[in-house]
Scaffold this active site. Sequence first.
Site, PDB file in Angstrom:
ATOM      1  N   ARG A  38       0.549  -0.950   0.156  1.00 17.60           N
ATOM      2  CA  ARG A  38       0.279   0.003   0.062  1.00 17.60           C
ATOM      3  C   ARG A  38       0.846   1.316  -0.264  1.00 17.60           C
ATOM      4  NH1 ARG A  38      -5.450  -1.011   3.780  1.00 17.60           N
ATOM      5  NH2 ARG A  38      -6.751  -1.776   2.284  1.00 17.60           N
ATOM      6  N   LYS A 201     -17.490 -14.524   3.389  1.00 20.85           N
ATOM      7  CA  LYS A 201     -18.725 -14.386   4.078  1.00 20.85           C
ATOM      8  C   LYS A 201     -19.803 -14.249   2.219  1.00 20.85           C
ATOM      9  CE  LYS A 201     -19.074 -14.053   8.852  1.00 20.85           C
ATOM     10  NZ  LYS A 201     -19.393 -12.414   9.297  1.00 20.85           N
ATOM     11  N   GLY A 352      -7.905  -6.594   0.041  1.00 23.17           N
ATOM     12  CA  GLY A 352      -6.874  -6.881   0.814  1.00 23.17           C
ATOM     13  C   GLY A 352      -6.031  -9.165   0.888  1.00 23.17           C
ATOM     14  N   GLY A 376     -13.503  -4.040   1.206  1.00 28.90           N
ATOM     15  CA  GLY A 376     -14.816  -3.617   1.104  1.00 28.90           C
ATOM     16  C   GLY A 376     -15.063  -2.397   0.143  1.00 28.90           C
TER      17      GLY A 376
HETATM   18  P1  AMP Z   1     -12.517 -12.111   2.977  1.00 35.87           P
HETATM   19  O1  AMP Z   1     -12.578 -11.343   3.832  1.00 35.87           O
HETATM   20  O2  AMP Z   1     -13.968 -12.023   2.812  1.00 35.87           O
HETATM   21  O3  AMP Z   1     -12.343 -12.256   1.529  1.00 35.87           O
HETATM   22  O4  AMP Z   1     -12.322 -14.123   3.472  1.00 35.87           O
HETATM   23  C1  AMP Z   1     -10.758 -13.478   3.468  1.00 35.87           C
HETATM   24  C2  AMP Z   1     -10.742 -14.655   4.810  1.00 35.87           C
HETATM   25  O5  AMP Z   1     -11.209 -15.980   4.837  1.00 35.87           O
HETATM   26  C3  AMP Z   1      -8.499 -15.186   4.612  1.00 35.87           C
HETATM   27  O6  AMP Z   1      -9.114 -14.482   5.993  1.00 35.87           O
HETATM   28  C4  AMP Z   1      -9.133 -16.568   4.771  1.00 35.87           C
HETATM   29  O7  AMP Z   1      -8.671 -17.234   6.352  1.00 35.87           O
HETATM   30  C5  AMP Z   1     -10.968 -16.477   5.170  1.00 35.87           C
HETATM   31  N1  AMP Z   1     -11.493 -18.163   4.457  1.00 35.87           N
HETATM   32  C6  AMP Z   1     -10.899 -18.719   3.530  1.00 35.87           C
HETATM   33  N2  AMP Z   1     -11.609 -19.639   2.808  1.00 35.87           N
HETATM   34  C7  AMP Z   1     -11.738 -20.631   3.940  1.00 35.87           C
HETATM   35  C8  AMP Z   1     -12.316 -21.896   4.803  1.00 35.87           C
HETATM   36  N3  AMP Z   1     -12.580 -22.570   3.993  1.00 35.87           N
HETATM   37  N4  AMP Z   1     -13.235 -21.721   6.381  1.00 35.87           N
HETATM   38  C9  AMP Z   1     -12.937 -20.679   6.825  1.00 35.87           C
HETATM   39  N5  AMP Z   1     -12.107 -19.829   6.664  1.00 35.87           N
HETATM   40  C10 AMP Z   1     -11.777 -19.118   5.375  1.00 35.87           C
END
Ligand code: AMP
Length: 397
Positions: A38, A201, A352, A376
């Site tokens: 960054r 999520k 990120g 976000g």
């Molecule tokens: P996001 O910010 O929604 O892109 O989510 C990123 C996070 O999702 C990272 O910290 C990953 O460790 C987590 N993640 C990805 N796949 C999985 C999974 N199968 N189970 C739990 N956490 C996950």
Amino acid sequence: MKLSLTDQPDEFYRGKTVLVRVDFNVPIRDGNVEDDYRIRSSIPTIEYLSSRGAKVILASHLGRPGGRRDLKASLKPVFERLKDLMLGRNIRWVDDCVGPEADAAKKNLRPGEILLLENLRFHPGEEENDEEFSRSLSSLAEIYVNEAFSASHRKHSSTYGAPTLIEHRLAGLQLKKELKYLTKIRDEPDEPFILIVGGLKIYDKIDALKRLIGKAEKVLIGGCIAYTFLASKGVFTGDSLVERDFLDWAGKISSQEKIVLPEDHLATSTVKDLKDVKVVRGSIPAGMSGFDIGPSTLQTFTSIVSSGSGTVFWNGPMGVFEVREFAGGTLGLAYSIALAYFRGASTVIGGGDTVSAFLKTGLRETEVSHLSTGGGASLEYIGGKTLPGIDILKDRL
Ligand code: AMP
């Protein structure tokens, strides 16, 4: 189109004080910057201004100090790294972002010099978009530049209140690039368009997903969110996290042929239980959760992505890449995206975590069309929301 740095003649900047909102919210361990992507990405804007004789004032937040001075969240380590990255430029530091010390530091600045202010979030007024704080911050400059796309979805003083009090409000070079690539993906991605989503999520990504799925030729779904899609098709997913609220929607979506879901997984009882990690095909047994896509899924995803010739957009890791045992899917996918880029596709990586996973492979920002650091913010922008920090920038007439 927003007015950007390059829309003004060079003389416009000479001797003027320019407040640049940067996003130096970087990971720091033991007083050292761990990942400086960054910081590096805002250097072209800082250089542009400094070399045109502007007095450059940099403002950023770091962490969540909660509106009070907490030296654990000081930007001092960033200052040290910035000096290393910009050898030859005169870079100064001041212990506060508003008030007498900041005013004095501003007065002492000479054309071409750069001043980094201490963490904006040491003052509650920053996140509250407080009027008085905005007035103090805005009094530092004659020109405002937004180079913090990733903070632009927040209506804070430094992204909203303060700049509205400054007459000239411009987009920085990196922010301009963000808008160019993300607008293209949101409105008319070059076809064929391959969308890859992962991460934690659906809830955070739903608007962007709704907007993009219709435009995509293939949608590859990994990470934790894949389990909601699999569960919606009646696949047993063990103890993996499933977002019940999205099951109906996911069920409708996953009946489309273009949706590609994981066929195998790396699973174990908890993310800490690394002794019993197993590759499981199809359903995940009770007592286990999936923490990464399996080898067959990676092969399927890789062959689709690396043959992509239009646009590839990736948001969200394929697994818990922070743990070495579950990083394979994410890192493998990163290489296939680099391959698609070498073969001529436009490739954009957003978020990120996803960007830091890409860089973890040793691949560089020159091996992708665009690395979007705004997690976000990029999802909100693609989902069709107006971002306050972009909205207040002047339009190009
Ligand atoms: P996001 O910010 O929604 O892109 O989510 C990123 C996070 O999702 C990272 O910290 C990953 O460790 C987590 N993640 C990805 N796949 C999985 C999974 N199968 N189970 C739990 N956490 C996950």
